[in-house]
Design a protein around this motif. Structure first.
Motif, mmCIF file in Angstrom:
data_model
loop_
_atom_site.group_PDB
_atom_site.id
_atom_site.type_symbol
_atom_site.label_atom_id
_atom_site.label_comp_id
_atom_site.label_asym_id
_atom_site.label_seq_id
_atom_site.Cartn_x
_atom_site.Cartn_y
_atom_site.Cartn_z
ATOM 1 N N THR A 213 0.992 -1.310 -0.216
ATOM 2 C CA THR A 213 0.022 0.053 -0.008
ATOM 3 C C THR A 213 0.789 1.100 -0.242
ATOM 4 O OG1 THR A 213 -1.843 -1.154 1.241
ATOM 5 C CG2 THR A 213 -1.837 1.290 1.028
ATOM 6 N N LEU A 214 1.777 1.134 0.837
ATOM 7 C CA LEU A 214 2.938 2.413 0.801
ATOM 8 C C LEU A 214 3.774 2.361 -0.312
ATOM 9 C CD1 LEU A 214 4.333 4.582 2.314
ATOM 10 C CD2 LEU A 214 5.996 2.891 3.065
ATOM 11 N N TRP A 215 3.997 1.611 -1.171
ATOM 12 C CA TRP A 215 4.648 1.581 -2.501
ATOM 13 C C TRP A 215 3.656 2.324 -3.622
ATOM 14 C CZ3 TRP A 215 9.051 1.532 -5.141
ATOM 15 C CH2 TRP A 215 8.941 1.199 -6.455
ATOM 16 N N TYR A 216 2.549 1.618 -3.440
ATOM 17 C CA TYR A 216 1.478 2.288 -4.742
ATOM 18 C C TYR A 216 1.183 3.743 -4.275
ATOM 19 C CZ TYR A 216 0.783 -2.562 -6.501
ATOM 20 O OH TYR A 216 0.988 -3.856 -6.797
ATOM 21 N N PHE A 217 1.087 3.989 -2.933
ATOM 22 C CA PHE A 217 0.472 5.380 -2.838
ATOM 23 C C PHE A 217 1.953 6.503 -3.065
ATOM 24 C CE2 PHE A 217 1.222 9.177 0.074
ATOM 25 C CZ PHE A 217 -0.089 9.767 -0.008
ATOM 26 N N ARG A 218 3.195 5.909 -2.968
ATOM 27 C CA ARG A 218 4.198 6.740 -3.563
ATOM 28 C C ARG A 218 4.398 6.678 -4.850
ATOM 29 N NH1 ARG A 218 8.429 5.181 1.390
ATOM 30 N NH2 ARG A 218 7.641 6.869 3.039
ATOM 31 N N ILE A 219 4.251 5.683 -5.772
ATOM 32 C CA ILE A 219 4.038 5.623 -6.992
ATOM 33 C C ILE A 219 3.139 6.637 -7.546
ATOM 34 C CG2 ILE A 219 3.589 4.228 -9.025
ATOM 35 C CD1 ILE A 219 6.532 3.945 -7.981
ATOM 36 N N SER A 220 1.997 6.674 -6.877
ATOM 37 C CA SER A 220 1.023 7.482 -7.470
ATOM 38 C C SER A 220 1.082 8.948 -7.074
ATOM 39 C CB SER A 220 -0.619 7.132 -6.841
ATOM 40 O OG SER A 220 -0.372 7.432 -5.508
ATOM 41 N N SER A 221 1.944 9.143 -6.071
ATOM 42 C CA SER A 221 2.150 10.635 -5.884
ATOM 43 C C SER A 221 3.287 11.024 -6.667
ATOM 44 C CB SER A 221 2.921 10.628 -4.283
ATOM 45 O OG SER A 221 1.889 10.106 -3.308
ATOM 46 N N ILE A 222 4.300 10.239 -7.021
ATOM 47 C CA ILE A 222 5.196 10.956 -7.844
ATOM 48 C C ILE A 222 4.857 10.951 -9.489
ATOM 49 C CG2 ILE A 222 6.507 8.593 -8.438
ATOM 50 C CD1 ILE A 222 8.189 12.197 -7.913
ATOM 51 N N THR A 223 3.663 10.088 -9.872
ATOM 52 C CA THR A 223 3.216 10.038 -11.167
ATOM 53 C C THR A 223 2.422 11.645 -11.243
ATOM 54 O OG1 THR A 223 3.119 7.631 -10.999
ATOM 55 C CG2 THR A 223 1.597 8.891 -12.536
ATOM 56 N N THR A 224 1.642 11.770 -9.970
ATOM 57 C CA THR A 224 0.858 13.017 -10.178
ATOM 58 C C THR A 224 1.855 14.188 -10.316
ATOM 59 O OG1 THR A 224 -0.851 12.032 -8.731
ATOM 60 C CG2 THR A 224 -0.583 14.533 -8.920
ATOM 61 N N LEU A 225 3.141 14.327 -9.553
ATOM 62 C CA LEU A 225 3.855 15.356 -9.980
ATOM 63 C C LEU A 225 4.482 15.460 -11.293
ATOM 64 C CD1 LEU A 225 6.160 14.971 -6.390
ATOM 65 C CD2 LEU A 225 4.485 17.030 -7.085
ATOM 66 N N ALA A 226 4.735 14.147 -11.759
ATOM 67 C CA ALA A 226 5.377 13.992 -13.139
ATOM 68 C C ALA A 226 4.351 14.518 -14.167
ATOM 69 C CB ALA A 226 5.894 12.622 -13.368
ATOM 70 N N ALA A 227 3.228 14.272 -13.853
ATOM 71 C CA ALA A 227 2.114 14.598 -14.826
ATOM 72 C C ALA A 227 2.094 16.214 -14.759
ATOM 73 C CB ALA A 227 0.674 14.198 -14.520
ATOM 74 N N THR A 228 2.042 16.812 -13.665
ATOM 75 C CA THR A 228 1.849 18.145 -13.332
ATOM 76 C C THR A 228 3.112 18.824 -14.182
ATOM 77 O OG1 THR A 228 0.809 18.000 -11.325
ATOM 78 C CG2 THR A 228 1.871 20.081 -11.779
ATOM 79 N N TRP A 229 4.303 18.524 -14.143
ATOM 80 C CA TRP A 229 5.526 19.101 -14.636
ATOM 81 C C TRP A 229 5.372 18.675 -15.997
ATOM 82 C CZ3 TRP A 229 8.209 22.990 -13.174
ATOM 83 C CH2 TRP A 229 8.424 23.296 -11.832
ATOM 84 N N ALA A 230 4.924 17.566 -16.668
ATOM 85 C CA ALA A 230 5.049 17.479 -17.871
ATOM 86 C C ALA A 230 4.106 18.059 -18.791
ATOM 87 C CB ALA A 230 4.818 16.020 -18.186
ATOM 88 N N VAL A 231 2.989 18.353 -18.317
ATOM 89 C CA VAL A 231 1.875 19.221 -18.797
ATOM 90 C C VAL A 231 2.210 20.505 -18.944
ATOM 91 C CG1 VAL A 231 -0.534 19.686 -19.002
ATOM 92 C CG2 VAL A 231 0.182 17.385 -18.599
ATOM 93 N N LEU A 232 2.626 21.118 -17.920
ATOM 94 C CA LEU A 232 3.186 22.304 -17.674
ATOM 95 C C LEU A 232 4.223 22.832 -18.485
ATOM 96 C CD1 LEU A 232 3.302 25.247 -16.355
ATOM 97 C CD2 LEU A 232 4.646 24.051 -14.393
ATOM 98 N N GLY A 233 5.128 21.910 -18.562
ATOM 99 C CA GLY A 233 6.425 21.972 -19.586
ATOM 100 C C GLY A 233 6.108 22.029 -20.886
ATOM 101 N N ALA A 234 5.019 21.009 -21.498
ATOM 102 C CA ALA A 234 4.847 21.076 -22.549
ATOM 103 C C ALA A 234 3.750 22.111 -22.941
ATOM 104 C CB ALA A 234 3.980 19.761 -23.168
ATOM 105 N N VAL A 235 2.850 22.556 -22.283
ATOM 106 C CA VAL A 235 1.958 23.619 -22.770
ATOM 107 C C VAL A 235 2.776 25.085 -22.944
ATOM 108 C CG1 VAL A 235 -0.055 24.992 -22.167
ATOM 109 C CG2 VAL A 235 -0.113 22.646 -21.873
ATOM 110 N N LEU A 236 3.643 25.439 -21.750
ATOM 111 C CA LEU A 236 4.429 26.627 -21.683
ATOM 112 C C LEU A 236 5.594 26.573 -23.016
ATOM 113 C CD1 LEU A 236 5.040 29.137 -20.407
ATOM 114 C CD2 LEU A 236 6.683 27.891 -18.742
ATOM 115 N N THR A 237 6.142 25.551 -23.113
ATOM 116 C CA THR A 237 7.138 25.258 -24.135
ATOM 117 C C THR A 237 6.390 25.777 -25.493
ATOM 118 O OG1 THR A 237 8.526 24.007 -23.099
ATOM 119 C CG2 THR A 237 8.927 24.063 -25.469
#
Length: 260
Positions: A213-237
């Motif tokens: 449960t801890l592993w899946y929670f942390r994977i989902s957390s970093i996935t959310t962060l990565a998605a935020t920055w990926a979309v932000l970077g792509a749109v802004l660029t």
């Protein structure tokens, strides 16, 4: 392009990124939060307080207006991720405006992409590796202030080290060339964060919490962060690159007109 143009693009990109983060978090992270809350409640049921304390707590809960879990996982989550996205977008856009034309021969589009990539690594990935997210039922309430201070302290140090690494690479660019200068800056950043990470205390309050449960929670957390920055970077660029192309086209037409 002016800093104001960058800022407007950044706020728009952050708004889109925040909404994307909400969708990702709602799909992949919220189920893990629900699982952690269920474990916390099950643990509380196994070790109940005495009757007087329980009755007092129950009465207090009835009197105190609380935000329901459903609201937290929908409207509250959306509001939080969108606000964070807009703030990140504005800050990243201002950094991109400052970096434009100052990173060697990189175009405005390329320098904006670099700023977004550095932002993700310095403010999301590296702090997460040292102090990963923890779900409800993990960690003592008595140490929450200390854990928060450690995380944001390391976050600030990582960001400062990243800025210093970019400045170092830029200064070494004329002497070493792009490849060696980038390697030198990246190496300096790694030295700083690795040494700091080794010196800062480690937080280990997992206890008997289920590892999966801890592993899946942390994977989902970093996935959310990565998605935020990926979309932000792509749109802004994309927005910055579009404006840069339009400005270049206008300049070309003016030069062509001047020759007629």
């Amino acid at each position: 392009m002016t800093p104001r143009t960058f800022l407007v693009h950044g706020l728009l990109a952050g708004l889109i990124a925040g909404f994307a983060a909400f969708l990702v978090s709602y799909v992949v992270a919220e189920p893990q939060v629900d699982a952690a809350i269920a474990l916390e409640e099950a643990g509380a049921a196994e070790h109940p307080h005495d009757n007087a304390t329980a009755e007092q707590s129950h009465s207090h809960d009835e009197e105190e207006a609380e935000v329901s879990r459903g609201t937290q996982s929908t409207g509250g989550l959306a509001l939080g991720t969108i606000l964070v996205g807009v703030v990140l977008g504005g800050a990243t856009a201002l950094a991109a405006a400052f970096a434009a034309g100052r990173l060697g021969s990189l175009s405005a589009r390329a320098s904006t992409a670099v700023v977004a990539a550095v932002g993700f690594v310095a403010t999301a990935l590296v702090p997460f590796l040292k102090y990963p997210a923890t779900p409800p039922a993990v960690g003592s309430g008595d140490t929450i202030n200390e854990r928060t201070a450690l995380y944001f302290g390391f976050w600030a140090l990582s960001l400062a080290a990243a800025i210093g690494a970019v400045v170092l690479a830029r200064r070494l660019l004329p002497q070493l060339g792009a490849y060696s200068a980038v390697l030198a800056g990246a190496g300096a950043y790694l030295v700083v964060v690795v040494v700091a990470g080794a010196l800062l205390p480690t937080v280990n309050e997992v206890g008997g919490f289920p590892a999966d449960t801890l592993w899946y929670f942390r994977i989902s957390s970093i996935t959310t962060l990565a998605a935020t920055w990926a979309v932000l970077g792509a749109v802004l660029t994309g927005l910055v690159g579009r404006d840069a192309d339009r400005a270049a086209e206008r300049l070309r037409r003016q030069e062509l007109a001047a020759t007629l």
